[in-house]
Design a protein around this motif. Sequence first.
Motif, PDB file in Angstrom:
ATOM      1  N   PHE A  17       0.849  -1.186   0.000  1.00 27.60           N
ATOM      2  CA  PHE A  17       0.000   0.000   0.000  1.00 27.60           C
ATOM      3  C   PHE A  17       0.886   1.237   0.000  1.00 27.60           C
ATOM      4  CE2 PHE A  17      -2.155   3.423   2.346  1.00 27.60           C
ATOM      5  CZ  PHE A  17      -3.260   3.603   1.525  1.00 27.60           C
ATOM      6  N   VAL A  18       0.557   2.185  -0.887  1.00 27.73           N
ATOM      7  CA  VAL A  18       1.346   3.409  -1.011  1.00 27.73           C
ATOM      8  C   VAL A  18       0.405   4.605  -0.931  1.00 27.73           C
ATOM      9  CG1 VAL A  18       2.875   4.766  -2.488  1.00 27.73           C
ATOM     10  CG2 VAL A  18       3.082   2.276  -2.447  1.00 27.73           C
ATOM     11  N   SER A  19       0.796   5.610  -0.160  1.00 24.58           N
ATOM     12  CA  SER A  19       0.019   6.848  -0.093  1.00 24.58           C
ATOM     13  C   SER A  19       0.973   8.026  -0.225  1.00 24.58           C
ATOM     14  CB  SER A  19      -0.761   6.945   1.224  1.00 24.58           C
ATOM     15  OG  SER A  19       0.130   6.987   2.334  1.00 24.58           O
ATOM     16  N   GLY A  20       0.420   9.191  -0.544  1.00 24.58           N
ATOM     17  CA  GLY A  20       1.249  10.379  -0.657  1.00 24.58           C
ATOM     18  C   GLY A  20       0.829  11.232  -1.834  1.00 24.58           C
ATOM     19  N   ALA A  21       1.784  11.961  -2.405  1.00 22.62           N
ATOM     20  CA  ALA A  21       1.499  12.850  -3.532  1.00 22.62           C
ATOM     21  C   ALA A  21       2.725  12.924  -4.437  1.00 22.62           C
ATOM     22  CB  ALA A  21       1.135  14.246  -3.039  1.00 22.62           C
ATOM     23  N   ILE A  22       2.469  13.072  -5.722  1.00 22.93           N
ATOM     24  CA  ILE A  22       3.536  13.210  -6.716  1.00 22.93           C
ATOM     25  C   ILE A  22       3.246  14.441  -7.562  1.00 22.93           C
ATOM     26  CG2 ILE A  22       4.668  12.199  -8.738  1.00 22.93           C
ATOM     27  CD1 ILE A  22       3.927   9.442  -7.628  1.00 22.93           C
ATOM     28  N   GLU A  23       4.205  15.328  -7.644  1.00 17.95           N
ATOM     29  CA  GLU A  23       4.120  16.471  -8.543  1.00 17.95           C
ATOM     30  C   GLU A  23       5.324  16.421  -9.472  1.00 17.95           C
ATOM     31  OE1 GLU A  23       3.781  20.091  -6.401  1.00 17.95           O
ATOM     32  OE2 GLU A  23       1.916  19.528  -5.384  1.00 17.95           O
ATOM     33  N   ALA A  24       5.066  16.454 -10.776  1.00 16.28           N
ATOM     34  CA  ALA A  24       6.157  16.360 -11.744  1.00 16.28           C
ATOM     35  C   ALA A  24       5.851  17.225 -12.949  1.00 16.28           C
ATOM     36  CB  ALA A  24       6.375  14.911 -12.166  1.00 16.28           C
ATOM     37  N   GLU A  25       6.896  17.463 -13.726  1.00 13.02           N
ATOM     38  CA  GLU A  25       6.749  18.299 -14.910  1.00 13.02           C
ATOM     39  C   GLU A  25       7.312  17.567 -16.121  1.00 13.02           C
ATOM     40  OE1 GLU A  25       8.013  22.801 -16.439  1.00 13.02           O
ATOM     41  OE2 GLU A  25       8.253  22.198 -14.350  1.00 13.02           O
ATOM     42  N   GLY A  26       6.604  17.637 -17.252  1.00 10.08           N
ATOM     43  CA  GLY A  26       7.083  17.003 -18.469  1.00 10.08           C
ATOM     44  C   GLY A  26       6.371  15.706 -18.771  1.00 10.08           C
ATOM     45  N   GLY A  27       6.942  14.928 -19.678  1.00 13.24           N
ATOM     46  CA  GLY A  27       6.253  13.755 -20.218  1.00 13.24           C
ATOM     47  C   GLY A  27       6.740  12.424 -19.713  1.00 13.24           C
ATOM     48  N   VAL A  28       7.085  12.311 -18.445  1.00 10.90           N
ATOM     49  CA  VAL A  28       7.539  11.045 -17.881  1.00 10.90           C
ATOM     50  C   VAL A  28       6.348  10.244 -17.377  1.00 10.90           C
ATOM     51  CG1 VAL A  28       8.976   9.968 -16.114  1.00 10.90           C
ATOM     52  CG2 VAL A  28       9.735  12.070 -17.220  1.00 10.90           C
TER      53      VAL A  28
END
Length: 268
Positions: A17-28
Amino acid sequence: GQFQTRADTEAEGSNVFVSGAIEAEGGVSTGGLIGTLDAPQGDDPTRTIENAGTDVDIEITNHESTSSPSGIGGLMGLSEEADISDAYAVGDVESDGGSIGGAIGDMKQGDVERVFAAGSVSDDGSNVGGVVGRLEFGSVADSHWDTEATGQNDGLGNDAGGGSSFDAKGLTTAEATGDSAAIDFDGAFDFDNTWTTVDDQYPVLQAIDEQTQLEVRDPVTPEDDEVLNLQTGKQFDTISEAVDNADEGELLRVGAGTFEKSVTIDVD
């Protein structure tokens, strides 16, 4: 994503189980559990994910600044030849481009069974679906998505062909939560051995601590100057009183305030 894999490595995940947040930029390619799971090569290493849940909010911006195609999904961004069963994603998936799915952004081959998605899914991708954004040469069966929570009427954004099959049913929030889930999930989900219904919540996996899964969805906050036992729901005026009345393994959360009394905790 939380993990990236090479084509020559095994990828087996269970009871995670994984929780949290991801913020990224671009096309990955980005996923709540795995960003990119490349197609196996060589001795055909295993690609199996089972009993997995994510509550990860994903936000991708400036996607169109790159020409690289990518998938963005609550569980996986790009999945190539992976078998996924008994898994869910309830975090929001937001991107201004790419293939976007509540569970999987871009799926190429592999079999998916008994998966559900229930986070908000943005409409700004090239292929957008409540479960899968883009599907090619793959199979999705006995799966569901919350049409109200995801904001998506279609479970699959784009069937790229190649003999793909997609069998997923959209449900309302009322149908996908509480005791109704055991009925409206159409019998494929095993609520005796694998899944558990929860009042006013989406189902959780039995293989993973229930409190861990639910605490992220609906955090419990104690009243000011109170200490809350997360397992029993009881509140106490002092930390020492809460500790004295807690059993081994129970979690305590302290509310906002000032606690002046000292506490002694014996540790074996």
